[in-house]
Motif scaffolding. Structure first.
Motif, PDB file in Angstrom:
ATOM      1  N   VAL A  26       6.344 -53.307 -59.036  1.00  0.00           N
ATOM      2  CA  VAL A  26       4.889 -53.277 -58.889  1.00  0.00           C
ATOM      3  C   VAL A  26       4.478 -52.067 -58.061  1.00  0.00           C
ATOM      4  O   VAL A  26       3.556 -51.325 -58.418  1.00  0.00           O
ATOM      5  N   ARG A  27       5.150 -51.845 -56.952  1.00  0.00           N
ATOM      6  CA  ARG A  27       4.850 -50.716 -56.067  1.00  0.00           C
ATOM      7  C   ARG A  27       5.022 -49.392 -56.801  1.00  0.00           C
ATOM      8  O   ARG A  27       4.169 -48.503 -56.731  1.00  0.00           O
ATOM      9  N   LYS A  28       6.123 -49.257 -57.556  1.00  0.00           N
ATOM     10  CA  LYS A  28       6.365 -48.018 -58.301  1.00  0.00           C
ATOM     11  C   LYS A  28       5.342 -47.821 -59.412  1.00  0.00           C
ATOM     12  O   LYS A  28       4.887 -46.710 -59.642  1.00  0.00           O
ATOM     13  N   ALA A  29       4.979 -48.891 -60.091  1.00  0.00           N
ATOM     14  CA  ALA A  29       3.984 -48.781 -61.163  1.00  0.00           C
ATOM     15  C   ALA A  29       2.644 -48.323 -60.601  1.00  0.00           C
ATOM     16  O   ALA A  29       1.970 -47.463 -61.181  1.00  0.00           O
ATOM     17  N   ARG A  30       2.260 -48.886 -59.478  1.00  0.00           N
ATOM     18  CA  ARG A  30       1.000 -48.492 -58.843  1.00  0.00           C
ATOM     19  C   ARG A  30       1.048 -47.020 -58.447  1.00  0.00           C
ATOM     20  O   ARG A  30       0.098 -46.264 -58.663  1.00  0.00           O
ATOM     21  N   ARG A  84      -8.145 -54.470 -57.904  1.00  0.00           N
ATOM     22  CA  ARG A  84      -9.315 -54.688 -58.770  1.00  0.00           C
ATOM     23  C   ARG A  84      -8.894 -54.738 -60.235  1.00  0.00           C
ATOM     24  O   ARG A  84      -9.379 -55.567 -60.999  1.00  0.00           O
ATOM     25  N   ASN A  85      -8.010 -53.844 -60.642  1.00  0.00           N
ATOM     26  CA  ASN A  85      -7.601 -53.767 -62.043  1.00  0.00           C
ATOM     27  C   ASN A  85      -6.724 -54.928 -62.482  1.00  0.00           C
ATOM     28  O   ASN A  85      -6.734 -55.297 -63.655  1.00  0.00           O
ATOM     29  N   VAL A  86      -5.948 -55.486 -61.569  1.00  0.00           N
ATOM     30  CA  VAL A  86      -5.076 -56.609 -61.935  1.00  0.00           C
ATOM     31  C   VAL A  86      -5.712 -57.961 -61.605  1.00  0.00           C
ATOM     32  O   VAL A  86      -5.116 -59.001 -61.858  1.00  0.00           O
ATOM     33  N   HIS A  87      -6.911 -57.928 -61.031  1.00  0.00           N
ATOM     34  CA  HIS A  87      -7.666 -59.141 -60.710  1.00  0.00           C
ATOM     35  C   HIS A  87      -6.935 -60.044 -59.713  1.00  0.00           C
ATOM     36  O   HIS A  87      -6.900 -61.264 -59.862  1.00  0.00           O
ATOM     37  N   THR A 103      -6.123 -60.319 -55.230  1.00  0.00           N
ATOM     38  CA  THR A 103      -6.607 -59.828 -53.946  1.00  0.00           C
ATOM     39  C   THR A 103      -5.703 -58.718 -53.430  1.00  0.00           C
ATOM     40  O   THR A 103      -4.514 -58.651 -53.753  1.00  0.00           O
ATOM     41  N   GLU A 104      -6.288 -57.858 -52.620  1.00  0.00           N
ATOM     42  CA  GLU A 104      -5.504 -56.785 -52.017  1.00  0.00           C
ATOM     43  C   GLU A 104      -4.415 -57.358 -51.109  1.00  0.00           C
ATOM     44  O   GLU A 104      -3.306 -56.820 -51.053  1.00  0.00           O
ATOM     45  N   ASP A 105      -4.706 -58.456 -50.426  1.00  0.00           N
ATOM     46  CA  ASP A 105      -3.699 -59.105 -49.583  1.00  0.00           C
ATOM     47  C   ASP A 105      -2.511 -59.586 -50.415  1.00  0.00           C
ATOM     48  O   ASP A 105      -1.363 -59.464 -49.986  1.00  0.00           O
ATOM     49  N   LEU A 106      -2.785 -60.128 -51.594  1.00  0.00           N
ATOM     50  CA  LEU A 106      -1.690 -60.583 -52.456  1.00  0.00           C
ATOM     51  C   LEU A 106      -0.872 -59.398 -52.958  1.00  0.00           C
ATOM     52  O   LEU A 106       0.360 -59.456 -52.975  1.00  0.00           O
ATOM     53  N   VAL A 107      -1.527 -58.317 -53.324  1.00  0.00           N
ATOM     54  CA  VAL A 107      -0.805 -57.119 -53.769  1.00  0.00           C
ATOM     55  C   VAL A 107       0.091 -56.607 -52.633  1.00  0.00           C
ATOM     56  O   VAL A 107       1.256 -56.266 -52.862  1.00  0.00           O
ATOM     57  N   THR A 108      -0.432 -56.585 -51.427  1.00  0.00           N
ATOM     58  CA  THR A 108       0.365 -56.158 -50.270  1.00  0.00           C
ATOM     59  C   THR A 108       1.581 -57.065 -50.092  1.00  0.00           C
ATOM     60  O   THR A 108       2.691 -56.581 -49.862  1.00  0.00           O
ATOM     61  N   GLU A 125       0.327 -66.581 -64.789  1.00  0.00           N
ATOM     62  CA  GLU A 125      -0.977 -65.948 -64.989  1.00  0.00           C
ATOM     63  C   GLU A 125      -1.095 -64.651 -64.194  1.00  0.00           C
ATOM     64  O   GLU A 125      -1.614 -63.644 -64.700  1.00  0.00           O
ATOM     65  N   GLN A 126      -0.628 -64.650 -62.947  1.00  0.00           N
ATOM     66  CA  GLN A 126      -0.688 -63.439 -62.124  1.00  0.00           C
ATOM     67  C   GLN A 126       0.185 -62.338 -62.711  1.00  0.00           C
ATOM     68  O   GLN A 126      -0.230 -61.181 -62.782  1.00  0.00           O
ATOM     69  N   GLU A 127       1.389 -62.691 -63.140  1.00  0.00           N
ATOM     70  CA  GLU A 127       2.276 -61.689 -63.732  1.00  0.00           C
ATOM     71  C   GLU A 127       1.678 -61.144 -65.020  1.00  0.00           C
ATOM     72  O   GLU A 127       1.719 -59.934 -65.264  1.00  0.00           O
ATOM     73  N   ALA A 128       1.101 -62.013 -65.834  1.00  0.00           N
ATOM     74  CA  ALA A 128       0.474 -61.571 -67.083  1.00  0.00           C
ATOM     75  C   ALA A 128      -0.686 -60.624 -66.798  1.00  0.00           C
ATOM     76  O   ALA A 128      -0.874 -59.628 -67.510  1.00  0.00           O
ATOM     77  N   SER A 129      -1.442 -60.900 -65.761  1.00  0.00           N
ATOM     78  CA  SER A 129      -2.569 -60.052 -65.392  1.00  0.00           C
ATOM     79  C   SER A 129      -2.095 -58.662 -64.982  1.00  0.00           C
ATOM     80  O   SER A 129      -2.684 -57.646 -65.365  1.00  0.00           O
ATOM     81  N   ILE A 130      -1.008 -58.602 -64.214  1.00  0.00           N
ATOM     82  CA  ILE A 130      -0.445 -57.312 -63.806  1.00  0.00           C
ATOM     83  C   ILE A 130       0.061 -56.560 -65.027  1.00  0.00           C
ATOM     84  O   ILE A 130      -0.253 -55.382 -65.227  1.00  0.00           O
ATOM     85  N   ARG A 131       0.838 -57.211 -65.846  1.00  0.00           N
ATOM     86  CA  ARG A 131       1.396 -56.556 -67.044  1.00  0.00           C
ATOM     87  C   ARG A 131       0.290 -56.069 -67.981  1.00  0.00           C
ATOM     88  O   ARG A 131       0.364 -54.979 -68.525  1.00  0.00           O
TER      89      ARG A 131
END
Length: 75
Positions: free
Chosen positions: A7-11, A23-26, A28-33, A47-53
């Motif tokens: 995830v970090r490398k993709a970002r 914002r793009n993966v819908h 929270t910033e805290d969850l991304v961190t 659902e979260q993984e699908a949203s990121i992908r």
């Protein structure tokens, strides 16, 4: 299963900060961190993984075994 490192490398490949990425993966910033805080498995719901992908795919990035890369079929 996605890893925090993937995830970090993709970002980073996209040049997106955490705010834009979240914002793009819908998510929270805290969850991304939290996801990116470990190189290992990211404990995400399906659902979260699908949203990121989905967001990465729309941006032209795919996750492969050796890391994220832009899809070759990009115009």
């Amino acid at each position: 299963m996605l890893t925090g490192l993937q995830v970090r490398k993709a970002r980073t490949v996209l040049g997106w900060g955490r705010t834009k990425f979240s914002r793009n993966v819908h998510l929270t910033e805290d969850l991304v961190t939290a996801i990116e805080s470990s190189d290992g498995p990211a404990w995400l719901t399906d659902e979260q993984e699908a949203s990121i992908r989905r967001a990465l795919e729309l941006a032209g990035v795919e996750i492969v075994a050796d890391g994220p890369r832009f899809r070759e079929d990009q115009s």
